[in-house]
Motif scaffolding. Structure first.
Motif, short mmCIF file in Angstrom:
data_model
loop_
_atom_site.label_atom_id
_atom_site.label_comp_id
_atom_site.label_asym_id
_atom_site.label_seq_id
_atom_site.Cartn_x
_atom_site.Cartn_y
_atom_site.Cartn_z
N LEU A 136 0.83 -1.21 0.00
CA LEU A 136 0.00 0.00 0.00
C LEU A 136 0.86 1.25 0.00
N GLY A 137 1.99 1.19 0.73
CA GLY A 137 2.84 2.37 0.83
C GLY A 137 3.46 2.77 -0.49
N GLU A 138 3.54 1.86 -1.44
CA GLU A 138 4.15 2.15 -2.74
C GLU A 138 3.13 2.24 -3.87
N LYS A 139 2.19 1.28 -3.87
CA LYS A 139 1.26 1.18 -5.01
C LYS A 139 -0.13 1.72 -4.70
N GLY A 140 -0.50 1.80 -3.42
CA GLY A 140 -1.85 2.18 -3.07
C GLY A 140 -2.83 1.05 -3.38
N CYS A 141 -4.12 1.35 -3.27
CA CYS A 141 -5.14 0.32 -3.57
C CYS A 141 -6.50 0.98 -3.64
N GLN A 142 -7.46 0.21 -4.05
CA GLN A 142 -8.85 0.67 -3.98
C GLN A 142 -9.33 0.55 -2.54
N SER A 143 -10.08 1.54 -2.08
CA SER A 143 -10.50 1.54 -0.68
C SER A 143 -11.35 0.33 -0.34
N SER A 144 -12.04 -0.24 -1.34
CA SER A 144 -12.88 -1.40 -1.06
C SER A 144 -12.06 -2.62 -0.65
N GLN A 145 -10.73 -2.62 -0.98
CA GLN A 145 -9.88 -3.75 -0.63
C GLN A 145 -9.34 -3.65 0.80
N LEU A 146 -9.46 -2.49 1.42
CA LEU A 146 -8.81 -2.27 2.71
C LEU A 146 -9.28 -3.21 3.82
N PRO A 147 -10.58 -3.47 3.99
CA PRO A 147 -10.98 -4.37 5.09
C PRO A 147 -10.28 -5.72 5.02
N GLY A 148 -10.19 -6.29 3.81
CA GLY A 148 -9.53 -7.58 3.68
C GLY A 148 -8.04 -7.50 3.96
N LEU A 149 -7.38 -6.43 3.47
CA LEU A 149 -5.94 -6.28 3.70
C LEU A 149 -5.63 -6.09 5.18
N LEU A 150 -6.45 -5.29 5.87
CA LEU A 150 -6.24 -5.06 7.30
C LEU A 150 -6.42 -6.35 8.09
N THR A 151 -7.45 -7.11 7.73
CA THR A 151 -7.73 -8.37 8.44
C THR A 151 -6.59 -9.36 8.25
N HIS A 152 -6.13 -9.51 7.02
CA HIS A 152 -5.05 -10.45 6.74
C HIS A 152 -3.75 -10.00 7.41
N PHE A 153 -3.50 -8.69 7.40
CA PHE A 153 -2.28 -8.21 8.04
C PHE A 153 -2.30 -8.51 9.54
N ALA A 154 -3.47 -8.33 10.17
CA ALA A 154 -3.57 -8.62 11.60
C ALA A 154 -3.25 -10.08 11.88
N ARG A 155 -3.70 -10.97 11.00
CA ARG A 155 -3.40 -12.39 11.20
C ARG A 155 -1.91 -12.66 11.02
N GLY A 156 -1.31 -12.03 10.01
CA GLY A 156 0.11 -12.23 9.77
C GLY A 156 0.98 -11.60 10.84
N ALA A 157 0.49 -10.52 11.46
CA ALA A 157 1.28 -9.82 12.47
C ALA A 157 1.49 -10.66 13.72
N VAL A 158 0.61 -11.65 13.95
CA VAL A 158 0.82 -12.56 15.09
C VAL A 158 2.16 -13.27 14.92
N TRP A 159 2.47 -13.66 13.70
CA TRP A 159 3.77 -14.30 13.43
C TRP A 159 4.91 -13.35 13.74
N MET A 160 4.72 -12.05 13.43
CA MET A 160 5.77 -11.07 13.73
C MET A 160 6.05 -11.02 15.23
N GLY A 161 4.97 -11.08 16.03
CA GLY A 161 5.17 -11.06 17.47
C GLY A 161 5.91 -12.28 17.97
N ALA A 162 5.71 -13.42 17.30
CA ALA A 162 6.40 -14.65 17.70
C ALA A 162 7.83 -14.69 17.15
N ASN A 163 8.14 -13.84 16.15
CA ASN A 163 9.46 -13.84 15.53
C ASN A 163 9.98 -12.40 15.43
N PRO A 164 10.26 -11.78 16.56
CA PRO A 164 10.59 -10.35 16.56
C PRO A 164 11.91 -10.00 15.86
N THR A 165 12.83 -10.96 15.71
CA THR A 165 14.13 -10.65 15.10
C THR A 165 14.21 -11.01 13.63
#
Length: 736
Positions: A136-165
Motif C-alpha cells: 500500500l505504501g508504494e502502489k496504493g489500492c482501492q479503498s474497497s480492498q482495505l478491510p480484507g488487507l487489514l484483516t489479513h495483516f492482523a493475522r500475519g502480524a501474530v507471526w511477527m510477534g512470535a518472531n521479533p528478530t
C-alpha cells in the motif's frame, strides 16, 4: 446465495443473531427467490446491516457464546505484535487532519484484530499477507480492498510477534505506518467522491467510532450503516418533542374542552356535533371521505352558514367563508376556530391514515372540540385528551331504532324496497345491480372507485325515490346517511389488500348499522344470503377497545441534514411513547425511490411534497401521468389537463380512470403551485360524472359481460368470453 446476489436468507440472519420477531419488526417485506426447489424469503444486505445498527436489534438479538481461540493462537505472540505495531505508530509522530485520523482508526482496528486473530498460518501465507499490506505504501489500492488487507495483516502480524528478530518482521514494522497512511488517503478520496456533502471530520472524530467494523466494512459502509442512523436520530431527537402533544405549542397554550360523542352507526352522534358547529361563529368539520365533507358543506350552506370545502382532490372556497368542511388530512393547524367537529375518530388506529386524526386531536386550535367515534375508541381518545391537559366530557349515543338480525338467509333476487345489498367487489356490485334491473328493480350503485360526483347522483336518485334499492361495497359504511331498511350481506369475506378474510365484527357493525334510519323506520334489519351465523356473531360481539394511535412525521424531518429516505427510515424505527405507533411510511419510501430511479433531481421539500400527493402509484396509467407532470414541471411548462378521446362507446373503466387522472392533475397542481382553471375542471368532472351515471342507469349491460355457460359476471378486463372455471372445464374436456 447471499454473497452472489447480495440477498441474505433467514439462515444467514439467524447466524448473525436475528430472531423471527426481529425480522418481522425491523426488516421490510422480503423478496422471494427460488432456491433448491423451494421459495425462500430474502432481504437485501444493506437493509440487514442498517437494521443491525439500531438499538432495537442490539437489545433483542440472540447473544452467541464467543468462539474459543483457534488452535495455534499464542497470547504472548499477540501481545508482542501489539507492542511492535503500537511502537511503530507512536514513533512515526502521527500528524493531524482527516487522513491521519483515519490512519489512526485503521491502526486501532489492526490492534483489535490482533486480539482475536488465530495462529497456525503457513510461512508462505504470512509472507503474502504482510507484503500485500505493505505494498500500500508504494502502489496504493482501492479503498474497497482495505478491510480484507487489514484483516489479513492482523493475522500475519501474530507471526511477527512470535518472531521479533526476523527480517520480515523488521520490514513489516518499518512499512506499517506508511501503508496505513496510503490506505487512509485512498479511502478519504473515495469517500469524498461518494459523499461530497458528508461531514467527514465529525464522522471520524467520534470517540465511540466502531473501529472493529473497519475489518469487515469499508469506511463508506461504516458511515452509512453506523454513523448516519445515529446522527439522524440525534438530530431528530433534538428537533422533535419527547411527547407528540408538544409538537403543537399553540394548541398547548389553549384551554380546550372536548366532547366525546360515542356510539354505533346511526346513533346521531355526528348530528349532535353539527348543532354546535352551526351555532359557532367559526368552525371546522373533518371527515374521512371527500363525500362526507361535501355533505357537511351542503348541510352548513343550507343552514345559512358560509362554508368552504377543502379535500385532496378539490377546493370550493369563497371570500367571507366562516367554516370549513375538509378531509382530515387537510386541517390547517395554523387557523383558529371556535368549534371543531372531528368525525369517525376510530380511524385514528388506521396505519395508513390514522395520523391525520392524531394530528387533528392534538393540534386543532379550537376551545371546543367534538370527537365523534365508535365506542371502542373511547378509552384511547380519553388518554390523548388527558395527555394534553384538556378537559372532557363523554356523551353516549344509542340507537333510537333497534337493529335486528334476521332469522333466515335472503335470496337477493327477492330484494325489497329499502334494501341495501352488500358485496365487496366492483364486479359484484355491477353484476347484482344489472340482475336487479333486468327484473325491473332499479338500484343505486355505490363503490369505492366510483367518482364522487357520480356517487352523489346515485345517492340523490335513491333519496328521491327514483331508485328503491342500493347495491354497494363497504363504502356505504362510513357515514353515508341513506334511508335503508335492511342491509343484506351477499358476501361475508373481503380482500383487504393482503388476503381474503372473513369480515371483522367492527366491519359488520359499521355496515349493518346503516339499516333503520331514525324517523323513517321503526326497526332496522341485518341479514345475509349466506353464512348468516357470522353476521349474527359479529353484531353480538363487543369490539375490544382500540390500543394504539397512529403517529405521523412532521415537516421538521426536512431540517435534518441527511438524505430524506434515510431520515424517514430512521424516524420510523425510533421508539415513541405509549399509546402511539408510527405511520406505515412504505408508500413514501417507495415513491421517493421511484422518483430517483427515473432520474428526477428534486429537493427534499419537493420529494416530500410529491410523495404526499394522493394517487394510486401502483396503477400504471396514473404513475405514467405523475412522472409526466414531474417532467413538465421541472421544464417550467404548464400542466395540460388530461383529456379523453372524443367519440361514442367509452367504457365505464375508461371513464373512471379518467376521473382519477383529473384528481391527480388537481392534486399535483396544488402541491407544486401550478395554475388550474378550477371552474373548467369542475365542469369537466360533472360532464364525465353524468356520462358514468348514464351508463349505470341505462347502459350497464353494455359495460359488463356474463359467461354464456354459467351466467357468472366476467371481470371487466377479462378478454375471453368464458369465465375462468368454464374455460378450464372445456379445456380439460378437449385434452381427454
Amino acid at each position: 446465495m447471499g454473497k452472489q446476489s447480495k440477498l441474505w436468507s433467514p439462515g444467514v440472519l439467524k447466524g448473525r443473531g436475528w430472531t423471527k420477531g426481529l425480522m418481522d419488526h425491523l426488516l421490510p417485506k422480503p423478496r422471494w427467490r427460488r432456491w433448491d426447489g423451494r421459495s425462500v424469503p430474502c432481504w437485501r444486505q444493506e437493509d440487514v446491516l442498517a437494521a443491525e445498527a439500531t438499538a432495537a436489534f442490539q437489545a433483542g438479538a440472540q447473544k452467541k457464546e464467543p468462539k474459543p481461540p483457534a488452535r495455534g493462537a499464542d497470547r504472548g505472540a499477540v501481545l508482542a505484535a501489539q507492542a511492535l505495531l503500537d511502537g511503530a505508530w507512536q514513533s512515526a509522530c502521527p500528524g493531524e487532519g482527516e487522513v491521519w485520523r483515519l490512519a489512526e482508526l485503521f491502526h486501532r482496528a489492526v490492534l483489535h484484530g490482533l486480539a482475536s486473530a488465530s495462529g497456525g498460518l503457513r510461512r508462505s501465507q504470512v509472507t503474502g499477507y504482510l507484503r500485500q499490506f505493505l505494498a500500500l505504501g508504494e502502489k496504493g489500492c482501492q479503498s474497497s480492498q482495505l478491510p480484507g488487507l487489514l484483516t489479513h495483516f492482523a493475522r500475519g502480524a501474530v507471526w511477527m510477534g512470535a518472531n521479533p528478530t526476523a527480517p520480515l518482521t523488521a520490514q513489516g514494522t518499518a512499512g506499517y505506518v506508511p501503508a496505513l497512511v496510503a490506505g487512509a488517503e485512498a479511502a478519504v478520496e473515495d469517500f469524498r467522491q461518494a459523499q461530497p456533502q458528508a461531514d467527514l471530520a465529525a464522522f471520524l472524530g467520534r470517540e465511540d467510532f466502531p473501529v472493529q467494523q473497519l475489518l469487515s466494512r469499508g469506511v463508506g459502509t461504516v458511515y452509512s450503516v453506523w454513523y448516519v442512523p445515529q446522527a439522524i436520530r440525534k438530530s431528530l431527537s433534538a428537533l422533535l418533542a419527547l411527547h407528540p402533544k408538544d409538537e403543537y405549542p399553540r394548541a398547548r397554550e389553549m384551554r380546550r374542552h372536548f366532547v366525546l360523542h360515542l356510539g354505533g352507526t346511526n346513533t346521531g352522534k355526528t348530528y349532535a356535533g353539527f348543532q354546535r358547529l352551526i351555532a359557532a361563529p367559526t368552525g371546522v368539520y373533518l371527515a374521512p371521505l371527500r363525500l362526507l365533507a361535501l355533505e357537511a358543506q351542503e348541510t352548513l350552506l343550507d343552514a345559512g352558514v358560509d362554508c368552504a370545502l377543502t379535500t385532496g382532490e378539490e377546493e370550493d372556497c369563497r371570500e367571507g367563508d366562516t367554516h370549513v368542511a375538509a378531509t382530515a388530512e387537510k386541517l390547517d393547524l395554523g387557523q383558529p376556530y371556535d368549534v371543531a367537529v372531528i368525525d369517525e375518530c376510530q380511524m385514528i388506529a388506521d396505519r395508513q391514515r390514522g395520523y391525520a386524526w392524531t394530528r387533528a386531536i392534538l393540534g386543532v386550535q379550537a376551545p371546543e372540540v367534538h370527537l365523534c367515534a365508535a365506542p371502542e375508541a373511547g378509552d384511547l381518545l380519553v388518554r390523548l385528551v388527558q395527555s394534553c391537559g384538556d378537559s372532557y366530557e363523554i356523551v353516549h349515543h344509542h340507537r333510537k331504532t333497534p337493529l335486528v338480525c334476521m332469522n333466515r338467509t335472503v335470496d337477493y333476487t327477492r330484494a325489497q324496497p329499502g334494501d341495501a345489498l352488500i358485496t365487496f367487489s366492483k364486479v359484484g356490485v355491477l353484476s347484482v345491480a344489472e340482475e336487479l334491473r333486468q327484473a325491473g328493480k332499479q338500484a343505486a350503485i355505490l363503490y369505492g372507485a366510483l367518482p364522487y360526483a357520480t356517487r352523489r347522483r346515485q345517492m340523490e336518485g335513491f333519496l328521491a325515490g327514483e331508485m328503491q334499492y342500493v347495491v354497494a361495497t363497504d363504502a356505504i359504511g362510513m357515514g353515508l346517511n341513506l334511508p335503508i331498511r335492511r342491509v343484506i350481506f351477499l358476501d361475508t369475506e373481503k380482500f383487504d389488500g393482503v388476503e381474503r378474510r372473513e369480515l371483522k365484527p367492527q366491519e359488520i357493525q359499521q355496515i349493518a348499522g346503516r339499516a333503520g334510519r331514525y324517523g323513517m323506520y321503526d326497526k332496522g334489519y341485518a341479514g345475509a344470503s349466506q353464512n348468516l351465523a357470522l353476521i349474527r356473531a359479529g353484531l353480538e360481539t363487543v369490539v375490544p377497545p382500540l390500543q394504539e394511535a397512529v403517529l405521523g412525521f412532521s415537516e421538521l424531518v426536512l431540517q435534518v441534514d441527511f438524505d430524506l429516505l434515510e431520515v424517514l427510515t430512521q424516524w420510523s424505527q425510533m421508539p415513541t411513547v405509549d399509546p402511539y405507533v408510527k405511520l406505515d411510511i412504505s408508500r413514501y419510501l417507495t415513491l421517493i425511490a421511484k422518483i430517483r430511479e427515473k432520474g428526477f433531481r428534486l429537493s427534499k421539500e419537493e420529494e416530500l411534497r410529491a410523495a404526499n400527493i394522493p394517487f394510486d402509484e401502483t396503477e400504471e396509467p396514473l404513475a405514467d401521468l405523475f412522472f409526466r407532470f414531474l417532467r413538465l414541471r421541472l421544464a417550467g411548462e404548464e400542466l395540460p389537463r388530461p383529456e379523453l378521446p372524443e367519440g361514442e362507446g367509452r367504457t365505464l373503466p375508461e371513464l373512471e380512470l379518467y376521473c382519477r387522472k383529473l384528481d391527480l392533475y388537481f392534486s399535483f397542481a396544488k402541491a407544486f403551485g401550478c395554475p388550474v382553471d378550477q371552474q373548467a375542471l369542475y365542469d369537466r368532472r360533472e360532464e364525465v360524472a353524468e356520462e358514468i351515471n348514464e351508463i349505470l342507469l341505462h347502459r350497464l349491460k353494455n359495460n359488463i359481460r356474463f359467461c354464456p355457460v354459467c351466467g357468472k359476471a366476467l371481470p371487466l378486463k377479462q378478454r375471453g368470453r368464458l369465465c375462468e372455471a368454464c374455460y378450464r372445464r372445456q379445456h380439460r374436456g378437449r385434452n381427454r
